[in-house]
Enzyme design. Sequence first.
Site, PDB file in Angstrom:
ATOM      1  N   LYS A   1       0.911  -1.335   0.022  1.00  0.00           N
ATOM      2  CA  LYS A   1       0.014  -0.207  -0.087  1.00  0.00           C
ATOM      3  C   LYS A   1       0.876   1.043  -0.079  1.00  0.00           C
ATOM      4  O   LYS A   1       1.461   1.445   0.883  1.00  0.00           O
ATOM      5  CB  LYS A   1      -0.813  -0.140   1.261  1.00  0.00           C
ATOM      6  CG  LYS A   1      -1.810  -1.316   1.293  1.00  0.00           C
ATOM      7  CD  LYS A   1      -2.735  -1.369   2.525  1.00  0.00           C
ATOM      8  CE  LYS A   1      -1.873  -1.317   3.751  1.00  0.00           C
ATOM      9  NZ  LYS A   1      -2.926  -1.859   5.100  1.00  0.00           N
TER      10      LYS A   1
ATOM     11  N   THR B   1      -8.412   9.639   8.534  1.00  0.00           N
ATOM     12  CA  THR B   1      -8.390   8.306   7.522  1.00  0.00           C
ATOM     13  C   THR B   1      -8.043   6.982   8.884  1.00  0.00           C
ATOM     14  O   THR B   1      -7.696   6.095   8.331  1.00  0.00           O
ATOM     15  CB  THR B   1      -7.233   8.300   6.657  1.00  0.00           C
ATOM     16  OG1 THR B   1      -6.148   8.623   7.429  1.00  0.00           O
ATOM     17  CG2 THR B   1      -7.315   9.633   5.809  1.00  0.00           C
TER      18      THR B   1
ATOM     19  N   GLY C   1      -8.480   3.799  10.413  1.00  0.00           N
ATOM     20  CA  GLY C   1      -9.097   2.695  10.075  1.00  0.00           C
ATOM     21  C   GLY C   1      -9.053   2.319   8.687  1.00  0.00           C
ATOM     22  O   GLY C   1      -9.554   1.169   8.059  1.00  0.00           O
ATOM     23  N   THR C   2      -8.188   2.860   7.959  1.00  0.00           N
ATOM     24  CA  THR C   2      -7.933   2.622   6.352  1.00  0.00           C
ATOM     25  C   THR C   2      -7.536   1.055   6.062  1.00  0.00           C
ATOM     26  O   THR C   2      -8.076   0.514   5.409  1.00  0.00           O
ATOM     27  CB  THR C   2      -7.185   3.639   5.890  1.00  0.00           C
ATOM     28  OG1 THR C   2      -7.505   5.020   6.036  1.00  0.00           O
ATOM     29  CG2 THR C   2      -7.189   3.494   4.111  1.00  0.00           C
ATOM     30  N   GLY C   3      -6.477   0.948   6.759  1.00  0.00           N
ATOM     31  CA  GLY C   3      -5.979  -0.328   6.605  1.00  0.00           C
ATOM     32  C   GLY C   3      -6.820  -1.821   7.078  1.00  0.00           C
ATOM     33  O   GLY C   3      -6.742  -2.593   6.203  1.00  0.00           O
ATOM     34  N   CYS C   4      -7.415  -1.306   7.988  1.00  0.00           N
ATOM     35  CA  CYS C   4      -8.278  -2.517   8.439  1.00  0.00           C
ATOM     36  C   CYS C   4      -9.623  -2.559   7.190  1.00  0.00           C
ATOM     37  O   CYS C   4     -10.066  -3.829   7.146  1.00  0.00           O
ATOM     38  CB  CYS C   4      -8.921  -2.202   9.915  1.00  0.00           C
ATOM     39  SG  CYS C   4      -7.733  -1.954  11.079  1.00  0.00           S
TER      40      CYS C   4
END
Length: 262
Positions: free
Chosen positions: A174, A205, A207-210
């Site tokens: 990412k 932003t 929580g983007t990865g989760c």
Amino acid sequence: MKPPCVLTVAGSDSGGGAGIQADLKTMLALGVHGMSVVTAVTAQNSLGVQGAWPLPVEVVRAQYRSVVDDIGVQAVKTGMLASAELVEAVAELLAGTDAPAVVDPVGVSKHGDSLLADSALESVRTRLLPAATVATPNLDEVAQLTGVRVESEGDLRRAAGAVLSYGPKWVLIKGGHLTGDAVDLLTDGSEEHWLRAPRHDNRHTHGTGCTLASAIASELAKGRSVPEAVAAAKEYVTGAIKGGFALGAGIGPVDHAWQFTA
């Protein structure tokens, strides 16, 4: 008819923006039935993580077996695993489950708080990543796991190769922390898929990865191929970032329901 069932194995975020809470919101938005194995409890808000308490291995294992043995699962997503003992236990459970696994090798929070013990890194490399259908590290996690530091888009291929050397079938590097468009690289070592989206000027932003990893797992559970699932998940999370909103005094969450309110 029963919707596809997706299991998240991750920590709880009391602020509701990341972790188990973000995973279940994503799964609901994407039309699958979300189930959960809580690995850790955090005291967390928009300003950071004030405390984290991993659960005992036997509690995590019991939750997993309870759900999988009765209900079954079409995909699994892992997030915060905190300790070497939990990493190894979850890796063993994934290896015995006939379903794709999306591994988000969570190392630090959006605010820079550590969510993984240093002693667990080797277990992530040698036990968890080999069990992954798709691994989804961000650039900080790539550096933490492999020592490869990505400074530009041209470094993404080298980072992907370093993560693939640990055994996941696919890796999604990412590039959200770079400048310019939000560029990610998905590869299995032979084919490459470059995913681009406009970068939205929004600081909220959390929580983007989760959210991205849960979206990939949800699409895999529907029967999509890895490239198809990742492309759909990228589109979903881009909209969620655009809709991110202020919450508390710090970094707010992405909007998991953006499709219904846009």
